[in-house]
Design an enzyme around this catalytic site. Structure first.
Site, PDB file in Angstrom:
ATOM      1  N   SER A 264       0.837  -1.197   0.000  1.00  0.00           N
ATOM      2  CA  SER A 264       0.000   0.000   0.000  1.00  0.00           C
ATOM      3  C   SER A 264       0.871   1.246   0.000  1.00  0.00           C
ATOM      4  CB  SER A 264      -0.899   0.027   1.237  1.00  0.00           C
ATOM      5  OG  SER A 264      -0.145   0.355   2.392  1.00  0.00           O
ATOM      6  N   ASP A 265       0.369   2.307  -0.613  1.00  0.00           N
ATOM      7  CA  ASP A 265       0.992   3.593  -0.347  1.00  0.00           C
ATOM      8  C   ASP A 265       0.701   3.919   1.112  1.00  0.00           C
ATOM      9  OD1 ASP A 265       2.339   5.976  -0.658  1.00  0.00           O
ATOM     10  OD2 ASP A 265       1.255   6.581  -2.460  1.00  0.00           O
ATOM     11  N   TRP A 266       1.547   4.746   1.711  1.00  0.00           N
ATOM     12  CA  TRP A 266       1.475   4.988   3.150  1.00  0.00           C
ATOM     13  C   TRP A 266       0.155   5.675   3.514  1.00  0.00           C
ATOM     14  CZ3 TRP A 266       5.207   2.488   1.409  1.00  0.00           C
ATOM     15  CH2 TRP A 266       6.250   2.018   2.195  1.00  0.00           C
TER      16      TRP A 266
END
Length: 733
Positions: A264-266
């Site tokens: 995931s992106d943060w």
């Protein structure tokens, strides 16, 4: 699929034999096949241990299995260099004294080289620095398509064309992963704007998705063997792209055969069920991403942590889902952190600075050169005035997650002084400040007026002006989490350049930045160089091109329009950009970048694929191996190219193909191949391009697949998208 299962079965059988011979677990045997190591480790892990490796344990690490000696995964932002170490659980810097690195040129600069060999050099060098710092995953490169010229993160990507982006990303990824460092390609997908990036739902047609926004990602998966992929923040079809069933499960994993990890992106994970079932494998940054002061939420509260384990234990999610995710993570660990062939690497080596310089030299683009004012001959001028904030700004700083802490940076002013010495004088002319989320309008107008007045006064005494400006990495410039507010240059630069040109006719404009911008002063300046971001060797790289020690050979990976309204995304009001009520509509469809300008007959300021040289090139007449082609056949287009000038140079020969008549509308022509050649004065080389039916395909919304329709096609041999040197016609039977 049958072949894969057979291979995996044989691998496990071989590993079992190895276990009997050595007596140690297969997963610890570095010589055992990876799939056997994965299955052996998986068989020994508890449910809790499988869940533990699916989410962050700190800002940039995910857990291993200490009981079994399985290492954690260490990640760091790229793609232009290793980010400075941050605290375990905040965005604060860790204040290490040994994490200063080489800043490599921006990916837009790499794309501008149109040089696949340089891309491999880039991937090798940057991954060596990641390996030396103990990193397993390089968060990059990026192949998000440049749909909006205001996008704050375009400098991290590779332009507007999916073929060019894919071709330039593949060698980078191959070289990095050969060193045992995984690339995490980003942002998958449709992260084409920073405005409302966390909440906007993208409405895009099936054909545009398949022809424009996905091909570069697909090429990296299938040709580069990509190991990890990063999801993106927006939504598509009402579902977050970090857990999107259609994109991650059906297209990426099933259709493309991706066997790696989706990260995931943060802060991009929003729901346990969707994260579990819709394709996410490692969750990073949720609720502990430093955006709030609340530190009470631990990593065990992540969506893929305790809540996921609870659903598994209750039988509400099949164990097979957990096993698939854990297997993917283990596969990544064995490819990187526990890869016996992973290199030790190096940091700030001479070879890395040399690579930085070489990439920058070939990425700089000469956009105008009236009267051959460049290369700049020192003996012609006594007083050279350098004007502009970017002449002294450290452009490795800022930009968001790609900000770098460098051992040193050579500024443009330092580079020019090293060549032209005391002839150089400097005045700032404008000041951009060091604002992350404050825009240029907050700067003191009186101070800007004073700087401008000083520059105009000194300009009267100069024989030549070198203006060094453009964009920077402040908020609302080239920076994560914000887009530019205007297509014009900020800080009053357009007005400053125009007034300087009235005072001194000999003016050279040098710009930095990751995006296109308006150039209303272009007719009043003698020359223009665009540099993107050149990294640690910026000044020396630039001075080499200005002085003629290096002949520029870069060409644009994006279209420079005359004005903002000319771009396709601005044709449909706010619904086209930035969106209305968190809905953005890609109404231009497949007509992104040059496809729009060419097909709709909109004249650009500088076209896609454009770039000048200090020498000249003469193209001969192209030929084709046959006028007819079968669906499983191949044709070859050949063209002789001669260096007709007086110095050695490099030319980028581009092949575009147009479908003369199709059942569905198509652009006039599309890039399908390119070659960069080096030629001595008077030398001729013949460039050849192979054409297969794949290059003739388009995504048919009727057939829901790629098709190549029989009929007439035209191959265009070009020096830029608008500079057609010759054409040949053929028929697909």
């Amino acid at each position: 699929m049958k072949t894969f299962l057979l291979t995996a079965t044989l691998s496990i059988a071989m590993a079992t034999t190895a276990l009997a011979q050595t007596g140690k677990p297969v997963y610890l045997d570095p010589k055992a096949p990876i799939e056997a190591r994965v299955q052996d480790a998986l068989s020994r892990m508890t449910t809790h241990e499988k869940v533990q490796i699916l989410h962050a344990q700190s800002k940039f690490t995910s857990a291993g299995v200490p009981r079994l000696g399985i290492r954690q995964l260490n990640m760091s932002d790229g793609p232009h260099g290793v980010r400075a170490e941050v605290d375990w659980n905040s965005w604060g810097t860790a204040n290490w004294t040994n994490d200063s690195i080489v800043a490599f040129p921006s990916l837009t600069c790499l794309a501008s080289t149109w040089n696949r060999e340089l891309s491999a050099i880039y991937g090798n060098a940057v991954s060596e620095e990641f390996a030396f710092r103990g990193k397993d995953i390089l968060l990059g490169p990026g192949t998000t398509i440049a749909r909006v010229p205001l996008n704050g993160r375009s400098f991290e990507y590779m332009g507007e064309d999916p073929y060019l982006a894919g071709e330039m990303a593949v060698p980078y990824i191959k070289s990095a992963q050969k060193n045992g460092v995984a690339c995490c390609l980003k942002h998958f997908a449709l992260n084409n704007q920073e405005v409302d990036r966390f909440t906007v739902n993208v409405n895009v047609g099936e054909r545009a998705l398949r022809e424009i926004y996905l091909p570069a990602f697909k090429k990296c998966v299938q040709e580069a063997g990509l190991w990890t992929m990063m999801g993106s923040y927006p939504l598509w079809n009402g579902q977050h792209l970090c857990h999107n069933d259609s994109l991650l499960n059906k297209i990426l994993k099933k259709e493309w055969g991706f066997d790696g990890v989706v990260i995931s992106d943060w802060g991009g994970t929003h729901d346990t069920w969707e994260a579990a079932m819709y394709g996410l494998d490692i969750e990073m940054g949720t609720d502990t991403d430093g955006k709030t002061a609340d530190k009470s939420k631990g990593y065990n509260t992540y969506r893929l942590a305790d809540p996921f384990e609870k659903l598994i234990n209750e039988g509400k999610i099949p164990m097979s889902v957990l096993n698939d995710k854990a297997a993917r993570v283990l596969r990544t660990i064995f490819r990187t952190a526990m890869n016996p062939d992973k290199i030790i690497g190096s940091q700030c080596s001479e070879a890395h600075y040399a690579a930085c310089k070489q990439i920058g030299e070939e990425g700089i683009i000469l956009l105008k050169n009236q009267s051959g004012i460049l290369p700049l001959q020192a003996e012609k001028y006594n007083k050279i005035l350098v004007v502009g904030d970017n002449a002294v700004r450290n452009m490795s700083e800022g930009g968001g997650s790609s900000e770098l802490k460098t051992k040193f940076d050579i500024s443009p002013l330092q580079g020019l002084k090293a060549v032209y010495g005391d002839k150089i004088d400097f005045v700032r002319g404008y000041y951009a400040g060091r604002t992350l989320y404050a825009d240029a309008e907050t700067l003191d107008p009186d101070s800007l007026a004073k700087l401008k007045k000083e520059a105009l006064e000194k300009a009267k005494e100069a024989d030549l002006i070198i203006y060094i400006g453009g964009l920077n990495k402040n908020g609302y410039e080239d920076c994560e989490n914000s887009d530019r507010k205007s297509y014009d240059l900020s800080y009053g630069q357009n007005e400053l350049i125009a007034e300087l040109a009235k005072v001194q006719k000999n003016i050279i404009v040098i710009t930095f930045g990751g995006n296109a911008f308006a150039t209303p002063w272009i007719d009043n300046v003698k020359a223009m160089l665009h540099c993107w971001y050149l990294g640690s060797m910026s000044g020396e790289t630039l001075a080499g091109v200005v002085s003629g020690k290096v002949n520029p050979s870069g060409k644009l990976p994006v279209t420079f329009a005359k004005k903002q309204e000319d771009y396709p995304c601005f044709q449909f009001g706010k619904r086209g950009y930035p969106g209305v009520d968190n809905q953005v509509y890609y109404d231009e469809g497949i007509y992104v970048g040059y496809r729009w300008f060419n097909t709709k007959k909109v004249a650009p300021q500088f076209p896609f694929g454009f770039g000048l040289s200090y020498t000249t090139f003469k193209y001969g007449k192209p030929t084709i191996s046959s006028s007819k082609m079968t669906s499983d056949g191949k044709l070859t287009v050949s063209v002789p190219v001669t260096n007709s000038g007086k110095i050695a140079g490099k030319e980028i020969v581009q092949l575009y193909i147009g479908d003369e008549k199709a059942s569905e509308e198509r652009p006039v022509k599309e890039l399908k191949d390119f070659a960069k050649i080096s030629l001595e004065p008077g030398e001729t080389k013949t460039v050849t391009f192979d054409i297969t039916s794949e290059a003739l395909q388009f995504w048919s919304t009727k057939a829901h697949g790629f098709v190549a329709e029989p009929g007439k096609f035209k191959a265009y041999v070009c020096a830029s998208e608008t500079d057609v040197k010759g054409t040949v016609e053929f028929t697909l039977e």
